[in-house]
Design an enzyme around this catalytic site. Structure first.
Site, PDB file in Angstrom:
ATOM      1  N   ASP A 117       0.829  -1.205   0.000  1.00  0.00           N
ATOM      2  CA  ASP A 117       0.000   0.000   0.000  1.00  0.00           C
ATOM      3  C   ASP A 117       0.866   1.259   0.000  1.00  0.00           C
ATOM      4  OD1 ASP A 117      -2.387   1.342  -0.032  1.00  0.00           O
ATOM      5  OD2 ASP A 117      -2.783   1.160   2.114  1.00  0.00           O
ATOM      6  N   ASN A 152     -10.636  -2.933  -5.310  1.00  0.00           N
ATOM      7  CA  ASN A 152      -9.811  -2.017  -6.107  1.00  0.00           C
ATOM      8  C   ASN A 152     -10.389  -1.783  -7.508  1.00  0.00           C
ATOM      9  OD1 ASN A 152      -6.671  -3.159  -4.645  1.00  0.00           O
ATOM     10  ND2 ASN A 152      -7.953  -1.423  -4.060  1.00  0.00           N
TER      11      ASN A 152
END
Ligand code: FPP
Length: 238
Positions: A12, A60
């Site tokens: 991330d 996502n």
């Protein structure tokens, strides 16, 4: 030094790394992939046997089509490159996640690499792509019910080990779970496998999470007292 058997990384912070430098999010993802190239090798060289990378969650897909397409192209290249590098080293490459709605090009490369590396024994590199832990558990339950109805398994014999075999991949439990980029959450990553994992959260954005940073995570892991619900009698303060 205790070396964890299975390490998971929630990759991330690529986008924020780029924005901070006035670059596009795509440049951030490219920097993230370059970092992964070095880091994976380093991690396997350290003796870690299984490495799970959360590189794309089911959620996502909510990102812009441009970003999703860019990432998918990047993944195709990355998977091909890792196949070249790691299959020579005896590393098996597997993928965890739902197939729908991944595009055919990705599915083809995933299938090819899975088959070609299936007999490799030295370690496992697990890419979690279009992955969500709730979906994984639900998919496992559906297969279990099916097999039970067809008489393939006796439901009374269902235990943790058998359940694990119905997940996308039958992997050992996570020992160390790392999240880069500063968020303090799991975001639906390996909830079943993380039951007794040690967590390591760092503010470092993924493109800067280098070998040195990984060693800090390992140091931290080495300072943990893993009791698995029991008591460590060797330690006085328990
Ligand atoms: C979980 O947070 C984080 C991930 C699934 C990693 C996402 C990473 C990428 C898309 C970059 C791909 C990696 C490379 C190497 C190019 P989340 O964003 O799904 O959920 P959240 O909103 O809870 O943070």
């Amino acid at each position: 030094m205790k070396i964890p058997n299975h390490v998971g990384i929630i990759v991330d912070g690529n986008g924020r790394w780029a924005t901070k430098r006035g670059k596009s999010r795509s440049e951030g993802h490219l920097a993230g992939v370059k970092n992964l190239d070095n880091l994976c090798q380093y991690i396997f060289d350290k003796g870690i046997k299984v490495l799970s990378l959360y590189v794309f969650s089911t959620e996502n897909f909510k990102r812009s089509a441009e970003e999703v397409n860019y990432l998918m192209d990047l993944f195709v290249k990355k998977f091909k490159k890792d196949f070249k590098t790691f299959s020579k080293q005896g590393i098996r490459i597997v993928f965890s996640g739902r197939r729908e709605p991944l595009r055919q090009e990705i599915l083809d490369i995933i299938d090819e690499i899975t088959i070609k590396t299936k007999d490799n024994q030295k370690g496992i590199l697990n890419f979690c792509i279009n992955y969500g832990s709730h979906a994984e558990i639900i998919d496992a339950c559906k297969k279990i019910v099916n097999d039970s109805n067809n008489g393939k398994i006796n439901i009374d014999e269902l235990d943790e080990d058998l359940f694990n075999q119905y997940l996308y991949n039958d992997l050992p439990s996570l020992d160390l779970l790392i999240r880069t980029g500063g968020e303090l959450r799991l975001s639906n990553f390996m909830l079943w496998q993380a039951a007794y994992a040690e967590f390591y959260f760092t503010n470092t954005f993924f493109p800067d999470f280098n070998e040195k940073e990984f060693d800090l995570a390992l140091d931290s892991y080495n300072n943990r007292d893993r009791r698995f619900g029991g008591i460590n009698y060797e330690k006085k303060d328990n």
